[in-house]
Design a protein around this motif. Structure first.
Motif, short mmCIF file in Angstrom:
data_model
loop_
_atom_site.label_atom_id
_atom_site.label_comp_id
_atom_site.label_asym_id
_atom_site.label_seq_id
_atom_site.Cartn_x
_atom_site.Cartn_y
_atom_site.Cartn_z
N ALA A 293 158.13 68.11 60.69
CA ALA A 293 158.49 67.03 61.61
C ALA A 293 157.29 66.51 62.39
N ASP A 294 156.28 67.36 62.57
CA ASP A 294 155.16 66.95 63.42
C ASP A 294 153.80 67.06 62.77
N SER A 295 153.74 67.25 61.44
CA SER A 295 152.44 67.32 60.78
C SER A 295 152.58 67.08 59.28
N VAL A 296 151.46 66.69 58.68
CA VAL A 296 151.33 66.66 57.23
C VAL A 296 150.06 67.41 56.88
N GLY A 297 150.04 68.02 55.70
CA GLY A 297 148.85 68.80 55.37
C GLY A 297 148.81 69.23 53.93
N VAL A 298 147.82 70.05 53.66
CA VAL A 298 147.65 70.62 52.32
C VAL A 298 147.15 72.05 52.49
N ARG A 299 147.76 72.95 51.72
CA ARG A 299 147.34 74.35 51.73
C ARG A 299 146.58 74.63 50.43
N LEU A 300 145.36 75.15 50.56
CA LEU A 300 144.50 75.44 49.42
C LEU A 300 144.39 76.95 49.24
N SER A 301 144.49 77.41 48.00
CA SER A 301 144.44 78.85 47.70
C SER A 301 143.41 79.12 46.61
N LEU A 302 142.74 80.27 46.74
CA LEU A 302 141.70 80.64 45.78
C LEU A 302 141.71 82.15 45.59
N GLU A 303 141.61 82.58 44.33
CA GLU A 303 141.46 84.00 44.01
C GLU A 303 140.01 84.26 43.63
N SER A 304 139.37 85.13 44.39
CA SER A 304 137.96 85.48 44.15
C SER A 304 137.92 86.92 43.63
N PRO A 305 137.51 87.13 42.38
CA PRO A 305 137.59 88.47 41.79
C PRO A 305 136.57 89.44 42.37
N ASP A 306 136.80 90.71 42.17
CA ASP A 306 135.84 91.75 42.56
C ASP A 306 134.50 91.47 41.89
N GLY A 307 133.43 91.52 42.66
CA GLY A 307 132.09 91.26 42.13
C GLY A 307 131.69 89.81 42.12
N ASP A 308 132.56 88.93 42.58
CA ASP A 308 132.27 87.50 42.61
C ASP A 308 131.02 87.25 43.44
N SER A 309 129.97 86.70 42.82
CA SER A 309 128.68 86.46 43.47
C SER A 309 128.14 87.70 44.16
N GLY A 310 128.48 88.86 43.63
CA GLY A 310 127.97 90.13 44.13
C GLY A 310 128.80 90.76 45.23
N PHE A 311 129.82 90.07 45.73
CA PHE A 311 130.63 90.60 46.82
C PHE A 311 131.71 91.54 46.28
N PRO A 312 131.93 92.67 46.95
CA PRO A 312 132.95 93.61 46.48
C PRO A 312 134.36 93.15 46.83
N GLY A 313 135.33 93.69 46.09
CA GLY A 313 136.73 93.45 46.39
C GLY A 313 137.24 92.14 45.84
N ALA A 314 138.50 92.17 45.37
CA ALA A 314 139.19 90.95 44.96
C ALA A 314 139.82 90.33 46.21
N VAL A 315 139.41 89.12 46.53
CA VAL A 315 139.85 88.45 47.76
C VAL A 315 140.78 87.30 47.42
N SER A 316 141.90 87.25 48.15
CA SER A 316 142.80 86.10 48.10
C SER A 316 142.59 85.29 49.37
N ALA A 317 142.15 84.05 49.21
CA ALA A 317 141.83 83.19 50.35
C ALA A 317 142.80 82.02 50.40
N GLU A 318 143.10 81.60 51.62
CA GLU A 318 144.03 80.48 51.83
C GLU A 318 143.54 79.68 53.03
N VAL A 319 143.42 78.38 52.84
CA VAL A 319 142.98 77.49 53.92
C VAL A 319 143.97 76.34 54.01
N THR A 320 144.44 76.07 55.23
CA THR A 320 145.44 75.03 55.46
C THR A 320 144.88 73.96 56.38
N TYR A 321 144.92 72.72 55.90
CA TYR A 321 144.57 71.56 56.71
C TYR A 321 145.87 70.92 57.19
N LEU A 322 146.02 70.73 58.50
CA LEU A 322 147.19 70.06 59.07
C LEU A 322 146.74 68.93 59.99
#
Length: 359
Positions: free
Chosen positions: A135-164
């Protein structure tokens, strides 16, 4: 749809290889219009009215997908226009950090450092997108799965960013991430602002206030030297609104190292983090964030080879960035606010930008 209702629509922006890239248009009648790409979560444009009600795009960007792809090439002079940054915003010294006794090596892309997650950071990925409407906003939610070892970083990371986007001319950016193993995470958005309109010249006459009593001096590689120091009596004191260019050409060693401002301010809590104002258009930008620091970058290395969507060349100081984040090199600095994310924990951050006008 009635004209008085907010709008969200999806457009095909182009293709990268076999993948479609879409642009999401968020529009509020009489207010802001924001265009977001699922490639890198890029804010491609943000139109805001001036004191006469005339809109202009107040963020730097490119007009075509080819230009974004070209700017993302490893080894190039990447500028990260409007992009989501991860896994780690800013610099990690020596491209390595040790976590729980294990050293992790990262690719170098900024002299001896890893910058903004490396040459294939989150800004280079196509995110999954979901349209949002309430009722009071419009937006888009973006999601990304970053696997273990991605660019040398440990752990599989699930990231989510929401623009409203809401009717009070606020663009809220909410970040969330989880990991299946101990890792480090610091996400941000890397928009460059020019409140007079992109391609209108430099921002040196636009005023800035930063709600911070301390900042982090850096070495020749732009890595923090250690403890924060007072801004008092220095060109880094923006407690009172001050033109960005008022002291940028001085002889302070920190300005000479960075070619201008490219430092982290340690934010005071409980108030507006930063505020900028353009006297010509009357546009005012206010920023709030849950993060402990903001990196203020005065566009020191932007060049005239960069041409915006309006067809005008940019150049040095064509825009300024206010990047809410954990401190640079925090994975190597136990005395800094922690960026460690462990299984069962949730990384969360929220940053809000609001546009208004003054006479």
């Amino acid at each position: 749809m009635a004209q008085h209702e907010p709008e969200i629509r999806r457009e095909l922006f182009g293709r990268v290889g076999d993948a479609d890239v879409h642009r999401y248009v968020l529009a509020w009648p009489g207010g802001l219009t924001v265009r977001v790409l699922d490639l890198g979560g890029v804010i491609q444009s943000l139109e805001a009215p001036d004191r006469s009600g005339v809109p202009a795009n107040v963020v730097l960007g490119f007009g075509s997908l080819d230009e974004y792809v070209k700017n993302n090439q490893p080894g190039g002079n990447r500028v990260f226009f409007g992009a989501l940054i991860g896994r780690y915003a800013n610099r990690i010294a020596g491209g390595s950090f040790t976590l729980d006794g294990v050293e992790h090596r990262l690719p170098l892309n900024n002299g001896p450092n890893t910058l903004h997650g490396g040459p294939e950071g989150f800004d280079t990925r196509i995110w999954s997108a979901t349209e949002l409407r309430s009722a009071d906003s419009v937006g888009v939610r973006l999601s990304l799965e970053s696997p273990d070892g991605d660019s040398g970083f440990p752990g599989a990371v699930s990231a989510e960013v929401t623009y409203l986007l809401d009717g009070d001319n606020r663009l809220s950016i909410s970040y969330r991430a989880t990991s299946d193993a101990p890792t480090v995470v610091s996400l941000t958005n890397h928009s460059y602002w020019n409140l007079a309109g992109e391609g209108s010249g430099d921002v040196l006459g636009q005023s800035l206030m930063v709600n911070a009593a301390r900042y982090l001096p850096v070495d020749d590689d732009l890595i923090p030297l250690g403890d924060p120091v007072s801004v008092a009596g220095s060109p880094f004191d923006f407690h009172a609104p001050t033109p960005i260019g008022a002291r940028i050409g001085g002889t302070d060693p920190q300005l000479l190292i960075a070619g201008g401002y490219d430092h982290t301010w340690v934010l005071e809590s409980g108030s507006v983090a930063a505020e900028a104002w353009d006297p010509g258009s009357g546009r005012v930008l206010r920023m709030w964030t849950s993060e402990p620091g903001v990196q203020f970058y005065s566009g020191n290395f932007l060049t005239s080879e960069l041409v915006g969507p309006g067809g005008r060349a940019y150049g040095r100081a064509a825009g300024f960035a206010l990047e809410a984040q954990r401190f640079p090199d925090s994975p190597n600095r136990p005395d800094y606010p922690s960026a460690v994310l462990r299984p069962g924990e949730v990384y969360q951050q929220e940053t809000v930008f609001q546009l208004s006008v003054v006479d």
